[in-house]
Design an enzyme around this catalytic site. Structure first.
Site, PDB file in Angstrom:
ATOM      1  N   LYS A 268       0.852  -1.184   0.000  1.00  0.00           N
ATOM      2  CA  LYS A 268       0.000   0.000   0.000  1.00  0.00           C
ATOM      3  C   LYS A 268       0.887   1.233   0.000  1.00  0.00           C
ATOM      4  O   LYS A 268       1.640   1.470   0.933  1.00  0.00           O
ATOM      5  CB  LYS A 268      -0.909  -0.032   1.227  1.00  0.00           C
ATOM      6  CG  LYS A 268      -1.886   1.122   1.271  1.00  0.00           C
ATOM      7  CD  LYS A 268      -2.814   1.036   2.466  1.00  0.00           C
ATOM      8  CE  LYS A 268      -3.884  -0.013   2.261  1.00  0.00           C
ATOM      9  NZ  LYS A 268      -4.891   0.020   3.329  1.00  0.00           N
TER      10      LYS A 268
ATOM     11  N   ASP B  20     -12.250   2.246  11.474  1.00  0.00           N
ATOM     12  CA  ASP B  20     -12.611   2.417  10.074  1.00  0.00           C
ATOM     13  C   ASP B  20     -13.072   1.087   9.475  1.00  0.00           C
ATOM     14  O   ASP B  20     -12.685   0.708   8.378  1.00  0.00           O
ATOM     15  CB  ASP B  20     -11.427   2.997   9.292  1.00  0.00           C
ATOM     16  CG  ASP B  20     -11.877   3.618   7.962  1.00  0.00           C
ATOM     17  OD1 ASP B  20     -13.098   3.799   7.774  1.00  0.00           O
ATOM     18  OD2 ASP B  20     -11.011   3.922   7.136  1.00  0.00           O
TER      19      ASP B  20
HETATM   20  N1  LIG Z   1      -3.767  -7.059   1.384  1.00  0.00           N
HETATM   21  C1  LIG Z   1      -4.445  -6.891   0.253  1.00  0.00           C
HETATM   22  N2  LIG Z   1      -4.531  -7.903  -0.618  1.00  0.00           N
HETATM   23  C2  LIG Z   1      -5.236  -7.754  -1.754  1.00  0.00           C
HETATM   24  N3  LIG Z   1      -5.885  -6.656  -2.105  1.00  0.00           N
HETATM   25  C3  LIG Z   1      -5.818  -5.585  -1.285  1.00  0.00           C
HETATM   26  C4  LIG Z   1      -5.080  -5.669  -0.062  1.00  0.00           C
HETATM   27  N4  LIG Z   1      -5.197  -4.488   0.563  1.00  0.00           N
HETATM   28  C5  LIG Z   1      -5.971  -3.713  -0.243  1.00  0.00           C
HETATM   29  N5  LIG Z   1      -6.341  -4.384  -1.343  1.00  0.00           N
HETATM   30  C6  LIG Z   1      -7.182  -3.871  -2.440  1.00  0.00           C
HETATM   31  O1  LIG Z   1      -7.014  -2.482  -2.515  1.00  0.00           O
HETATM   32  C7  LIG Z   1      -8.241  -1.817  -2.251  1.00  0.00           C
HETATM   33  C8  LIG Z   1      -7.976  -0.573  -1.477  1.00  0.00           C
HETATM   34  O2  LIG Z   1      -7.447  -0.891  -0.231  1.00  0.00           O
HETATM   35  P1  LIG Z   1      -7.405   0.119   0.958  1.00  0.00           P
HETATM   36  O3  LIG Z   1      -6.482   1.232   0.593  1.00  0.00           O
HETATM   37  O4  LIG Z   1      -7.112  -0.634   2.185  1.00  0.00           O
HETATM   38  O5  LIG Z   1      -8.898   0.617   0.973  1.00  0.00           O
HETATM   39  P2  LIG Z   1      -9.522   1.733   1.882  1.00  0.00           P
HETATM   40  O6  LIG Z   1      -8.586   2.889   1.882  1.00  0.00           O
HETATM   41  O7  LIG Z   1     -10.809   2.001   1.183  1.00  0.00           O
HETATM   42  O8  LIG Z   1      -9.671   1.109   3.194  1.00  0.00           O
HETATM   43  C9  LIG Z   1      -9.082  -2.822  -1.485  1.00  0.00           C
HETATM   44  O9  LIG Z   1     -10.436  -2.609  -1.644  1.00  0.00           O
HETATM   45  C10 LIG Z   1      -8.633  -4.122  -2.110  1.00  0.00           C
HETATM   46  O10 LIG Z   1      -9.333  -4.367  -3.302  1.00  0.00           O
END
Ligand SMILES: Nc1ncnc2c1ncn2[C@@H]1O[C@H](COP(=O)(O)OP(=O)(O)O)[C@@H](O)[C@H]1O
Ligand SMILES: *[C@@H]1O[C@H](CO)[C@@H](O)[C@H](O)[C@H]1NC(C)=O
Ligand SMILES: *[C@@H]1O[C@H](CO)[C@@H](O)[C@H](O)[C@H]1NC(C)=O
Ligand SMILES: *[C@@H]1O[C@H](CO)[C@@H](O)[C@H](O)[C@H]1NC(C)=O
Length: 908
Positions: free
Chosen positions: A606, A707
């Protein structure tokens, strides 16, 4: 002894009786044989050609001895059917009986007491039963063959076979033999051929094979499979052909240097482990060897050109071609060789890098093994002195096994060693002099510390057997009283912490693998950072104690390389320089990229926008993330680590292949997914509740997610859910999300008191969870601008509906179409969602109540063999329970603790 005398006297008596019988009725005997032969002729069909005249000695295939007695019947390949008469064993001069490859059926006749019988072949018939005394008293028998009689009911190799002291060949392939191979081979000194392939023999190779003269040993393809080790093979020096393939043999190949005649060795398709011994590759007469489909380790064996060797691809040789292994691998294999190469390790320890996901081992960033953890495996064997060749070892846990012999002196040369735990084994001998600072645990080894003279059994020493404390910090020979006081108090403290660590360690044991993959991953780019990384390892080690604020630090570093900082180069490489193609999703914090480490582990990176995380408070942020990397639960997405590069902050998570609950619940049509069934939804809800319950129950620092929403609920391949992004809002630096500036969380999921006052308790998560339940029930978003004003806010709208079952029914996710039973489950969840979203925080249930309410609604648990269970760790319960107990001592009123200063803590 008496038995033997009795046996021989019986034989003597029998022989005397037959001599008397023969001499008394000499002139009638021939007539008796004639009668028996007439019966035989009648029961065979067709009657053999030429079996007509009155003198059977003249019949085709029949021979008589000089006294006119029948000595041989030979009717192979005659297409004969019918049965053999049970009086056949009255042909007492019979030497040879050849009836192979006919269609004879019915019961086998007893051959008992045919003391002249030398040669029997009954192959390829269709006999249907074996008489109990089938082969007793056949003292002259040399060859017995009953291959291919698969219509026989399961029968055992009779113990009485040991009377056949002249036996050279016993051949019974595909004859439906069952049970164990009897341990009678000490009585069969002439036996050369034992061919029992394609039966259902079970158990192990009998000990009496040892030193037998068997040359041909065919025991391959047993239905259930023979088991145990093949060690006895090493003592059978006459062996030429050994076929043991397709069985369940385990353990290593023994030293075969005595088997100088061996030319064909078939060991494929077993569970054999260990390193192929040189004695095998050097066998002088070896022509064919098959080793495939086992779990051998170590160097791939190199056979000379004339040898046809099949090694297959499924063994775990360290390299794909012959040649030595990495020195650490070589040493580790010596270490486990002293434990007879346990199966679990044989299966896990693949390749040539022990830092690559090998169980029971961990490494530092430089790829040196620092921890050996063989605790509680019930392994049998000794501690190999070779362990000392792993010079970076800090922790050696060998406790609770069945180790014998003594602690090798060589271990004292390990300069970095901090902990050696050998408690609860059967070790003896004196404890070597370790330098100060090494903690040695030896309790539960009755004879440890006693310098036994070699070869004297431990039991012969009488007094002072026990090391009273069992734990001590070795400090040369000088141990003043004050040292002891310190030692005792340290020990007490360590014991308390260890108890906790142990609980936590068990929880972590599986997740550990993920951590160590990191260690490899970070090797990719960073030799110039060596000093820095060393620093990191150190500082992480000291904060390694999983319970952070327990006030004391334990020296118990089970996790080494717990470095959460990951070089940017590694992340660039695995995400193809943050390529578009690697994007998994986008969220509030930034873009999420997928990637794969060299060892195949998938991760999600991320990449947070720099505006989200200010430089100010960065240390605090890092400290929090460091804690979060240690928060581990099967319903929480593991945070592996963190990377800081310029303005960029990257968080590295375990990869969740099925995406988010949001996608499956709200976007399934666009994404072409199958809508979730009610049972799947309940399983997911329970997983989430468990994950959040765990976060809430963490001692010292009760995490509040703040959240929770479907896009933060990620799904694994089995559609089991894990909560993601926990704790991050809280640890955002410097009041970034404090009351004054901005509320964390997402509209639609915010509890009213949180929105109004910024007051944060665990009940904020309970509220959000209630909203998620409503989304699960209705398939609707928490906030939906496209709807009329009274429906925009799911909670407000749905809470009104709860008054009325029928209107709930009308508002369900249209994909659900529940039957009565399912609706009653939906109704219970509806009520629960109502409670969770109560206006007053105090009226909302605790997460543990939610778990209890949901558990009975989830389809009954079915056993699956997942890795957690196969390791035998109770990893779901132990940590939260341990922590809850810990916490219970800290603050007695749990309700007040939920309203404590979590919020204030975060903003001061
Ligand atoms: N560990 C992970 N493995 C696979 N996909 C992920 C993972 N973390 C996030 N994603 C994908 O990225 C998207 C955005 O993640 P995230 O930034 O955590 O969302 P938000 O900010 O809305 O909480 C998620 O909806 C998912 O589809
Ligand atoms: C063997 O005998 C069984 C009956 O006992 C019969 O059903 C079967 O067909 C026979 N098989 C052969 C090959 O003759
Ligand atoms: C083989 O033997 C085992 C154990 O003795 C038994 O459980 C199994 O049913 C047998 N298999 C067959 C096919 O006869
Ligand atoms: C340790 O390693 C060295 C060289 O790598 C080797 O010669 C020695 O035999 C090893 N010691 C043991 C006990 O295996």
């Amino acid at each position: 002894m008496n038995k033997k005398i009795y046996k021989s006297s019986t034989i003597l008596r029998d022989t005397l009786i037959s001599i008397i019988t023969i001499t008394t009725f000499l002139h009638h005997v021939s007539a008796d044989d004639t009668a028996i032969m007439a019966t035989l002729a009648k029961s065979l069909s067709p009657s053999p050609p030429d079996w007509s005249g009155s003198n059977p000695c003249k019949w085709q295939g029949v021979k008589c001895d000089s006294s006119g007695r029948i000595s041989s019947i030979s009717l192979p390949f005659k297409s004969l059917s019918g049965e053999l008469p049970s009086i056949l064993n009255q042909l007492s001069n019979l030497k040879s009986l050849h009836l192979q490859n006919n269609q004879l059926s019915g019961p086998l006749p007893s051959l008992s007491n045919l003391a002249s019988l030398e040669d029997v072949n009954l192959d390829g018939n269709n006999f249907s039963s074996v008489p109990p005394d089938f082969l007793s008293g056949l003292t002259s028998l040399q060859t017995f063959s009953i291959n291919n009689n698969s219509n026989l009911p399961p029968w055992k190799i009779p113990d009485t076979l040991k009377d056949c002291t002249s036996l050279v060949s016993f051949i019974a392939g595909k004859a439906n033999l069952a049970g164990e191979i009897p341990d009678i081979f000490g009585s069969l000194p002439s036996l050369q051929n034992l061919r029992l392939s394609y039966n259902n023999l079970t158990g192990s190779l009998p000990a009496s094979f040892s030193n037998s003269g068997i040359q041909n040993l065919w025991l391959n393809n047993q239905m259930t499979g023979l088991s145990g080790t093949i060690n006895v093979i090493g003592t059978m020096s006459q062996l030429t052909e050994v076929w043991l393939h397709v069985n369940k043999f385990s353990g290593p190949i023994p030293d075969l240097s005595a088997c100088t005649e061996l030319s064909d060795l078939q060991l494929r398709d077993n569970f054999l482990t260990g390193v192929i011994p040189d004695s095998l590759t050097k066998l002088p007469k070896l022509k064919t060897v098959a080793l495939q489909n086992n779990v051998f380790q170590g160097p791939q064996p190199g056979f000379s050109n004339g040898v046809q060797a099949s090694l297959g691809t499924s063994n775990n040789f360290c390299n794909p071609s012959p040649g030595t292994c990495d020195p650490q691998v070589t040493t580790l294999l010596k270490v486990i060789g002293a434990l007879d190469y346990p199966m679990a390790l044989a299966q896990s320890w693949k390749g040539n890098n022990p830092c690559q996901n090998w169980i029971h081992i961990s490494c530092d960033l430089k790829g040196s093994v620092t921890v050996i953890n063989f605790a509680k495996q019930n392994w049998v064997g000794t501690i190999s002195p070779a362990m000392a060749n792993l010079t970076e070892l800090k922790t050696i846990l060998l406790n609770d096994n069945n180790l014998t012999s003594s602690i090798p002196d060589s271990l004292t040369s390990l300069k970095l060693l901090q902990l050696l735990d050998v408690s609860n084994n059967n070790l003896s001998g004196k404890i070597p002099q370790f330098s100060s600072g090494v903690t040695i645990k030896t309790s539960g080894n009755t004879y440890i510390g006693i310098d036994l003279p070699p070869n004297s059994p431990p039991g012969s020493t009488s007094n002072g057997a026990n090391n009273p404390s069992g734990t001590g910090t070795k400090n040369g020979t000088s141990s003043s009283v004050s040292t002891w006081v310190i030692v005792v108090s340290v020990v007490a403290a360590i014991l308390v912490i260890m108890a906790l660590c142990l609980a936590i360690y068990r929880c972590y044991a599986k997740k550990r693998n993920a951590r160590y993959k990191w260690v490899n991953g970070s090797e990719l780019g960073h030799s110039e950072h060596e000093n820095e990384t060393k620093e990191n390892v150190k500082s992480t080690s000291t904060s390694e104690t999983p319970i952070r604020s327990s006030g004391e630090k334990s020296d118990f570093h089970v996790y080494d390389g717990g470095n959460i900082t990951i070089p940017i180069e590694v992340l660039r490489e695995v995400t193809n320089s943050f390529s578009e193609n690697n994007i998994l999703g986008k969220g509030g914090f930034g873009v999420v990229y997928g990637g794969q480490l060299p060892d195949g582990t998938r991760i999600a990176v991320k990449r947070m926008e720099s505006s989200i995380v200010s430089d100010k408070g960065m240390n605090e942020f890092k400290a929090e993330i460091e804690v979060l990397t240690k928060v581990r639960h099967r319903n929480l997405v593991a945070l592996h680590g963190f990377c800081e590069n310029g303005n960029e902050r990257l968080l590295v998570y375990e990869h969740m292949p099925q995406g988010s609950l949001g996608q499956h619940l709200l976007q399934w049509e666009e994404l072409g997914l199958t809508p979730l069934t009610w049972n799947q939804r309940m399983l997911i809800a329970l997983d989430v509740a468990r994950g959040v319950e765990y976060l809430h129950s963490l001692a010292q620092q009760s995490f509040i997610h703040r959240d929770l929403k479907p896009s933060n609920i990620l799904l694994g391949d089995n559609m089991r859910a894990k909560v993601s992004d926990f704790g991050l809002v809280r640890c955002a630096p410097d009041g970034k999300y404090s009351v004054e500036t901005r509320l964390a969380g997402t509209f639609g999921y915010l509890a009213p008191e949180y929105a109004a006052t910024g007051r944060v308790t665990t009940k904020v998560d309970v509220f959000a969870f209630g909203v998620i339940l409503m989304e699960i029930i209705t398939g609707r978003k928490a906030l939906d601008d496209s709807l009329s004003d009274d429906k925009i806010h799911l909670v407000t709208w749905f809470r009104r509906l709860i008054q009325n079952k029928e209107s709930v029914k009308a508002s369900l996710d249209p994909t659900l179409q529940p039957d009565e039973e399912t609706f009653s489950s939906i109704w219970k969840v509806t009520e629960l969602a109502g409670y969770c979203t109560a206006r007053e925080a105090q009226q909302r249930p605790d997460m543990s109540h939610v778990v209890n309410a949901l558990s009975p609604l989830v389809d009954h648990w079915k056993p699956t063999l997942d890795e957690e269970e196969s390791i035998g760790i109770d990893f779901h319960m132990t940590l939260p329970q341990a922590l809850q107990r810990w916490k219970a001592n800290e603050d007695t009123s749990s309700s007040s603790s939920l309203f404590t200063s979590d919020f204030y803590n975060s903003s001061n």
